[in-house]
Motif scaffolding. Sequence first.
Motif, short mmCIF file in Angstrom:
data_model
loop_
_atom_site.label_atom_id
_atom_site.label_comp_id
_atom_site.label_asym_id
_atom_site.label_seq_id
_atom_site.Cartn_x
_atom_site.Cartn_y
_atom_site.Cartn_z
N TRP A 169 0.83 -1.21 0.00
CA TRP A 169 0.00 0.00 0.00
C TRP A 169 0.86 1.26 0.00
N GLU A 170 2.09 1.15 0.45
CA GLU A 170 2.99 2.31 0.40
C GLU A 170 3.42 2.58 -1.04
N GLU A 171 3.39 1.54 -1.86
CA GLU A 171 3.78 1.70 -3.26
C GLU A 171 2.65 2.27 -4.10
N ASP A 172 1.40 1.77 -3.92
CA ASP A 172 0.31 2.27 -4.77
C ASP A 172 -0.37 3.51 -4.19
N ALA A 195 -4.06 -9.63 -6.16
CA ALA A 195 -3.27 -9.11 -7.28
C ALA A 195 -4.15 -8.38 -8.29
N ARG A 196 -5.37 -8.80 -8.44
CA ARG A 196 -6.29 -8.16 -9.39
C ARG A 196 -6.75 -6.80 -8.89
N ILE A 197 -7.12 -6.72 -7.62
CA ILE A 197 -7.68 -5.47 -7.13
C ILE A 197 -6.60 -4.49 -6.66
N SER A 210 -0.09 -3.93 -7.04
CA SER A 210 1.18 -3.83 -6.31
C SER A 210 1.33 -4.90 -5.23
N SER A 211 0.23 -5.64 -4.95
CA SER A 211 0.30 -6.68 -3.93
C SER A 211 0.83 -8.00 -4.47
N ALA A 212 0.97 -8.13 -5.78
CA ALA A 212 1.38 -9.39 -6.39
C ALA A 212 2.70 -9.87 -5.80
N LYS A 266 -5.19 -19.92 -3.63
CA LYS A 266 -4.96 -19.49 -5.02
C LYS A 266 -5.93 -18.39 -5.42
N LEU A 267 -7.22 -18.58 -5.09
CA LEU A 267 -8.22 -17.57 -5.42
C LEU A 267 -7.96 -16.28 -4.67
N ALA A 268 -7.65 -16.38 -3.39
CA ALA A 268 -7.45 -15.18 -2.57
C ALA A 268 -6.27 -14.36 -3.06
N LEU A 269 -5.15 -15.01 -3.32
CA LEU A 269 -3.97 -14.27 -3.77
C LEU A 269 -4.17 -13.67 -5.15
N ALA A 270 -4.88 -14.40 -6.02
CA ALA A 270 -5.19 -13.84 -7.34
C ALA A 270 -6.11 -12.64 -7.22
N THR A 271 -7.04 -12.68 -6.26
CA THR A 271 -7.95 -11.55 -6.04
C THR A 271 -7.17 -10.34 -5.55
#
Length: 493
Positions: free
Chosen positions: A346-349, A407-409, A412-414, A400-405
């Motif tokens: 969150w500091e990045e975006d 990264a999608r929303i 910068s969290s990827a 898998k679903l949670a981490l993909a979510t």
Amino acid sequence: MGRPFFLGIRPTEARTEGSRGIGRRAACKALSLPALAIGSGLGRRLAHAAPVAADVLVLGGGLAGLAAARRLAASGVRPLVLEARDRPGGRAHTRFDLPDRAEFGAVEIGDSYTRLHALAQGCGLQVAPAAGNRSSGLTLHVNGQTLEASGWPESPANRLTGAERQVLPGHLERHYLAADIPLARPADWDSPAAHSLDRAIGAEMRARGASDEAMRLVNVAGNHNHSDGVSVLGWWRSALLFRQETGVGHITAGTGALARCLAAELGGTMRYRSVVTAISADNRLTKVRLADGAELRARNCVCTLPLPTLRRVRLDLPLGSGQRRAIAEAAYTQVTVALFDADAFWEEDGLPAAMWTDSPLERLFPRIHAEIGKCIGFKAFINGAGAVALDALSEVAFAKLALATFARIRPSSAGRVRYLTRHAWGTDPFAGGAYAAWPPGQVAEMRAAVRRPAGPVRFAGEHTANAPGVEGAIRSGEDAAATILDSLQVAAS
């Protein structure tokens, strides 16, 4: 061995709302158990009787059961608490092994929670003001777009209409329902007089002008399974109670620390991994059978089992048709709580850490390290149909679903978020949900039914309580215990 000392309560302390306590001698006389001295082990009511495990069986070691057992023990009556889990607290579940002492349930403590505050003080536990998420602002992800909440009214992601467009998605219920509450007092919500007001949250919001998009957002992350399946009376009651609070706090050591303290006071009267499979009663004894085949007996019983759990128990009790219907049909809100560690993406975006989304993760609250006060990750709070869908996934599929979510929303969290664990209250066999969700048109009837005794069995727990949250659970347990003590006093006189 001497009689155990119970913090903050004397052996003859009065009940919560004014009835008298009962001493050890009177209790034994009332029970006709002169041989059952406190702490003396198993006794027999009569020479031919089966062993009696305790004076009162308490089913469930959540805060309601612990409060009931504490009140009984302090008055000289010997309880035995049967808890299915290997820990006390029930839905007061703290992860003490994590640096933020993450709570899976029982998070907030109002300043009006007088019994909880008193018990916490007796245990040497501090109740501190809620610190919020220690992060200003809120990030939204709605209709495929991520934005800061301040930009919501003019955002193309905002498909609300009219005055709704100025309202954040998480405030839509309040926008429509809080302006004109037809209840004079919180206590009126489950009275027969309120029956004409007892309709679904969804029906009430639509009658007040809510759009289809407003209802969609309410059903994504509202504190219910679906707005058409829960009565608006409960929402109004909570809103009135919230108005009475001047502050909301939390137990700094975790709500589970209070449960641990109360259980420690009770000592050997706690029995863990005790799954109740049957409850029966006659005019002399209550009999409780456990999954391991044991049968325990006592004159009286306090049952704090949540209704979804109770409906899996064989009940040979004098239950009325309304009681049986409430046990069989009352819904509980399905809630899944998931925990994640995260680096400070969150500091990045530049967007606030806290999030409200219409994604599968719904609401995401920052997890704050208890010692250093910094955000170390997130707690996802998922309700209703969303929780049910995620509960069907394996741990691997959920992660898998949670981490993909994430990264999608928040791109910068990827690669910077790590899944830890989750707890699904809906699939927890000893809960069946986070809290009772009373259906429209049936609040007064069902609420009266679940509070009604069944012979020597008294019911307690969040679903029977008049006060809110964990305070209600504690008071309900104390009140059930006080009712038993009063009956013993009458019998002894």
